[in-house]
Write a protein that holds these residues in place. Structure first.
Motif, mmCIF file in Angstrom:
data_model
loop_
_atom_site.group_PDB
_atom_site.id
_atom_site.type_symbol
_atom_site.label_atom_id
_atom_site.label_comp_id
_atom_site.label_asym_id
_atom_site.label_seq_id
_atom_site.Cartn_x
_atom_site.Cartn_y
_atom_site.Cartn_z
ATOM 1 N N GLU A 1 0.816 -1.208 0.000
ATOM 2 C CA GLU A 1 0.000 0.000 0.000
ATOM 3 C C GLU A 1 0.854 1.263 0.000
ATOM 4 O O GLU A 1 0.392 2.332 -0.418
ATOM 5 N N SER A 2 2.130 1.138 0.453
ATOM 6 C CA SER A 2 3.009 2.309 0.414
ATOM 7 C C SER A 2 3.561 2.566 -0.986
ATOM 8 O O SER A 2 3.968 3.687 -1.303
ATOM 9 N N PHE B 1 1.964 1.128 -4.118
ATOM 10 C CA PHE B 1 0.983 1.069 -5.200
ATOM 11 C C PHE B 1 -0.376 1.561 -4.700
ATOM 12 O O PHE B 1 -0.664 1.576 -3.497
ATOM 13 N N THR B 2 -1.202 1.894 -5.654
ATOM 14 C CA THR B 2 -2.550 2.372 -5.320
ATOM 15 C C THR B 2 -3.532 1.927 -6.385
ATOM 16 O O THR B 2 -3.163 1.754 -7.557
ATOM 17 N N GLN C 1 -6.247 2.707 -8.899
ATOM 18 C CA GLN C 1 -6.675 3.882 -9.636
ATOM 19 C C GLN C 1 -8.190 3.862 -9.842
ATOM 20 O O GLN C 1 -8.861 2.833 -9.705
ATOM 21 N N ARG D 1 -1.371 0.801 -9.993
ATOM 22 C CA ARG D 1 -0.122 1.341 -10.519
ATOM 23 C C ARG D 1 0.705 1.944 -9.375
ATOM 24 O O ARG D 1 0.247 1.991 -8.228
ATOM 25 N N ASN D 2 1.902 2.409 -9.718
ATOM 26 C CA ASN D 2 2.749 3.084 -8.735
ATOM 27 C C ASN D 2 2.066 4.363 -8.262
ATOM 28 O O ASN D 2 1.372 5.040 -9.030
ATOM 29 N N LYS D 3 2.284 4.683 -6.991
ATOM 30 C CA LYS D 3 1.831 5.975 -6.495
ATOM 31 C C LYS D 3 2.682 7.065 -7.147
ATOM 32 O O LYS D 3 3.906 6.955 -7.220
ATOM 33 N N ARG D 4 2.034 8.095 -7.628
ATOM 34 C CA ARG D 4 2.760 9.149 -8.328
ATOM 35 C C ARG D 4 3.698 9.915 -7.397
ATOM 36 O O ARG D 4 4.793 10.327 -7.794
ATOM 37 N N GLU D 5 3.245 10.128 -6.144
ATOM 38 C CA GLU D 5 4.100 10.857 -5.225
ATOM 39 C C GLU D 5 5.306 9.974 -4.840
ATOM 40 O O GLU D 5 5.161 8.846 -4.404
#
Length: 756
Positions: free
Chosen positions: A100-101, A103-104, A106, A112-116
């Motif tokens: 959860e840290s 990927f998220t 959408q 997908r990967n978290k953008r931040e």
């Protein structure tokens, strides 16, 4: 009885022309046949060499070009192992916090990967399509894939544009710095389930579970061709993912097209006929690759230029010829297109690298060499005909008649012959040699007569002189208590007189052995055929041997003259040495000081051998010299020469019991240091018993019945006077003996002569 008629000048000219024509035709035929055989041989040799070079080239080339593909497979093994290890490690951990840290989910249903905090140039991107079951097992496998790609993706980026792992659900985990936001921007409907690089890893399509290669494909925006290699990964009998690399082909295709043999070219195709690279056929951008064997499209619709039906037929012939190669065979001839092929497989994608060389390249090189052979042959023919024509036009009868008269004169004892020596050919040289031979024979007779008379007189004079010297030395020895002076003189002079006597005997034997009577027999033979002399000298076996015999006779007499002159020179040197010994002993008796002079020991060794040369020759002793480069020595020259003459003479007698073929004497000269040199006289004769080695230098001791025991004794004393030493060594009877004379380069202090 009348003599046979002599051919006229016209008849000789006609005969010369006829002979010239016949010989010219024969030479021309030989040259033509030689040129033909040379051409065939050269063609075969160049063809074999060219094929060998082509086969070696494609073999070596395939080894280099396949390295990137083999490296990709090796890299996959590392990634697959890391992937399996990470799956096993995550079985004992809770995947949710890390999952959860990173990927998220959408809004479009994809994960997908978290953008931040995401940097696609440093970390892998992840794309999970919609509909994938998101449970703990899935999360563990995704994290394992993410960690494996994170570990090896940046390291492999030096060689490969991207590194990825695909999960069976259609999930993609990839490291692709050039497409840093590719996975974030990917269309939600994107699916890999039907793409070739995904299906190649499935168990139903890859039962061997080995690495597999897709067909080539083009990245249209960059017009870059590439190929994907995939390796399935199984764990505990379950397909858990597929490792993938994209391999760029631009450099490989460029090298294939540009790096080729002169006038040849290279091409690259897959085993099923899929064309990879060809110098004249470039696939249009956005068009699927072309299959040589079964592509239904027209070549002109696929290639930018050069695409014709003839080109396709040519390529099909090449592919079929390569596929027909037997195991271990690299080269093949394509006669219908006049080409030679050499092929080698690039292991990994199993592509065929082929080098094509036109047959005319091989044949033109052979023809070029054969043309020079023919040109040089024709030039040789013309030169040969010209030389033959010039030689046959010369009058040979007159010179031969002059030879006949000259041989008559020589047979009669008149050596003042006159022949035509201005001719610059064999007859002219033979005339010069014959005339020189006659002059030399006459001069030798005169010199031998004078030498014999002078030698007898000089021997008498020297004998008288030596007798007087001996008397004086004996009287002096009695007065001063040094009786060894007389014995030394007698011993050394006796050795030299033996050499003088031997040289005189050999000179007489050489003179008696001159084969003058053979000249008379040759003259008689020529006179018998004087009328048909030309025919006799060219056709009769005895006549053909006449001129060679006279030539050998001339050389023999020249050699004999040289030998007699050498023997007379030896006699002169021997007598001079006798005088030197006498003068040395006279001076020695009058004054205690040594007469030192710079001496080249190698020349002194040669003089000692020459003094004994005649006796050594009569005893059939073979002399070997090992004369090293030593500095000049300041010493008493004739005293050293006296020692060497004694040692060589003793060695000669030690060899008498051996068969003549085994008698060997070795004289060696070497430097021991900057201050001392060593002369070694070694024979393989009767040897010396151990108990004799302690007595051999004692005065009066000898092992020969005719010996007097003064030679080695006086030589040892002389060596001590020179500041050196003389020692003997032998392994025992029958094993030869070695006498070693050691001398200083420059005596530190001139020693006094020891008392006797």
């Amino acid at each position: 009885m009348s003599n046979p008629p002599v051919p006229s000048s016209r008849a000789r000219s006609s005969l010369a022309r006829s002979t010239l024509i016949k010989m010219g035709v024969r030479v021309a035929v030989v040259i033509a046949l030689t040129t033909l055989v040379s051409y065939l041989h050269i063609l075969r040799s160049i063809r074999t060499e060219t094929l060998t070079r082509m086969e070696w080239g494609v073999s070596e080339r395939s080894q280099r070009e396949q390295a990137i593909f083999l490296l990709a497979q090796d890299d996959h093994a590392l990634v697959a192992k890391a992937f399996q290890e990470r799956i096993l490690a995550w079985r004992e951990k809770d995947p949710n916090p890390l999952f959860e840290s990173l990927f998220t989910l959408q809004a479009d249903g994809t994960i997908r990967n978290k953008r931040e905090g995401f940097d696609g140039t440093k970390m892998p991107g992840v794309f999970v399509p919609r509909g994938v079951r998101d449970d703990a097992d899935f999360r563990r496998r995704l994290l394992a894939a993410y960690e494996a790609v994170s570990l090896y993706g940046p390291a492999f980026h030096v060689r490969f544009t991207d590194t990825g792992i695909m999960l069976p659900e259609g999930v993609v985990v990839g490291y692709w710095p050039e497409g840093a936001t590719y996975f974030l921007d990917l269309d939600p409907s994107f699916s890999i389930l039907n793409l070739e690089y995904f299906t190649l890893g499935l168990p139903e399509n890859n039962s061997s579970r080995k690495s597999a290669w897709t067909g080539i494909f083009e990245d249209v925006p960059s017009r870059t061709w590439m190929v994907t290699v995939v390796t399935p990964v199984d764990l505990e009998g379950r397909h858990v993912g597929t490792v993938s690399h994209d391999v760029l082909l631009d450099e490989l295709m460029r090298r294939t097209v540009l790096d080729h043999l002169p006038e040849g070219y290279n091409l690259l195709f897959r085993d099923d006929g899929l064309l990879i690279a060809h110098p004249g056929l470039r696939v249009k951008s956005g068009v699927e690759p072309y299959n040589i064997l079964n592509d239904p499209r027209k070549p002109e619709d696929v290639f930018e230029e050069g695409g014709t039906a003839e080109a396709r037929a040519h390529l099909q012939a090449i592919v079929k010829a390569v596929k027909g190669l037997k195991r271990g065979q690299l080269g093949v001839h394509l006669p219908e297109y006049g080409e030679y092929l050499a092929a080698a497989r690039l292991h990994g994608p199993e592509w065929e690298f082929v080098t094509v060389l036109p047959e005319r390249v091989v044949s033109s090189a052979a023809f070029h060499v054969a043309r020079y052979v023919l040109m040089f042959g024709l030039a040789s023919l013309l030169v040969e005909l010209a030389v033959m024509y010039w030689a046959l036009r010369q009058q040979i009868t007159r010179p031969l008649e002059a030879f006949t008269q000259a041989t008559d004169q020589v047979a009669a004892g008149d050596f003042k012959v006159s022949l035509e020596t201005s001719r610059d050919d064999e007859l002219g040289r033979l005339a010069q040699g014959f005339q020189l031979m006659a002059q030399e024979v006459q001069r030798r007779e005169e010199e031998l007569l004078q030498a014999n008379e002078g030698l007898e007189q000089r021997v008498v004079e020297r004998t008288q002189e030596l007798t007087e010297v001996h008397r004086q030395l004996v009287e002096t020895a009695r007065q001063v208590g040094r009786a060894e002076i007389a014995t030394n003189v007698l011993h050394n002079v006796g050795n030299v007189l033996n050499s003088v006597h031997t040289s005189a005997l050999v000179a007489q034997e050489r003179l008696a052995a001159l084969k003058i009577d053979n000249v008379e027999r040759t003259v008689d033979l020529v006179e018998q055929h004087q009328g048909d002399l030309a025919s006799f000298l060219t056709q009769d076996p005895r006549g053909r041997n006449a001129l060679p015999f006279l030539r050998r006779l001339g050389k023999h007499m020249l050699a004999e003259r040289q030998e007699i002159q050498t023997l007379l020179s030896d006699v002169s040197r021997h007598t001079e040495h006798i005088g030197s010994i006498v003068k040395l002993q006279q001076n020695f008796a009058r004054m205690p000081l040594h007469l030192l002079e710079p001496t080249t020991l190698s020349e002194l060794v040669e003089d000692a051998v020459r003094i004994n040369q005649a006796a050594l020759t009569r005893h059939s002793v073979k002399v070997e010299r090992n004369l090293g480069d030593v500095p000049s020595v300041l010493t008493e020259k004739h005293k050293v020469l006296m020692i060497l003459v004694n040692l060589i003479s003793n060695a000669k007698y030690a060899l008498d019991e051996l068969p003549e073929a085994e008698r060997r004497l070795t004289v060696s000269l070497r430097s021991l240091s900057n201050e001392r040199v060593q002369i070694e006289v070694r024979d393989n004769g009767i040897g010396i018993e151990p108990e004799m080695l302690t007595r051999i230098f004692q005065r009066g001791f000898t092992t020969r019945e005719e010996g007097h025991g003064f030679g080695l004794h006086s030589s040892a004393l002389a060596a001590q006077e020179l500041g050196g030493s003389l020692v003997a060594h032998s392994e025992g009877p029958g094993k030869g003996a070695t006498f070693t004379l050691e001398l200083p380069v420059t005596p530190e202090k001139q020693s006094e002569r020891p008392n006797v």
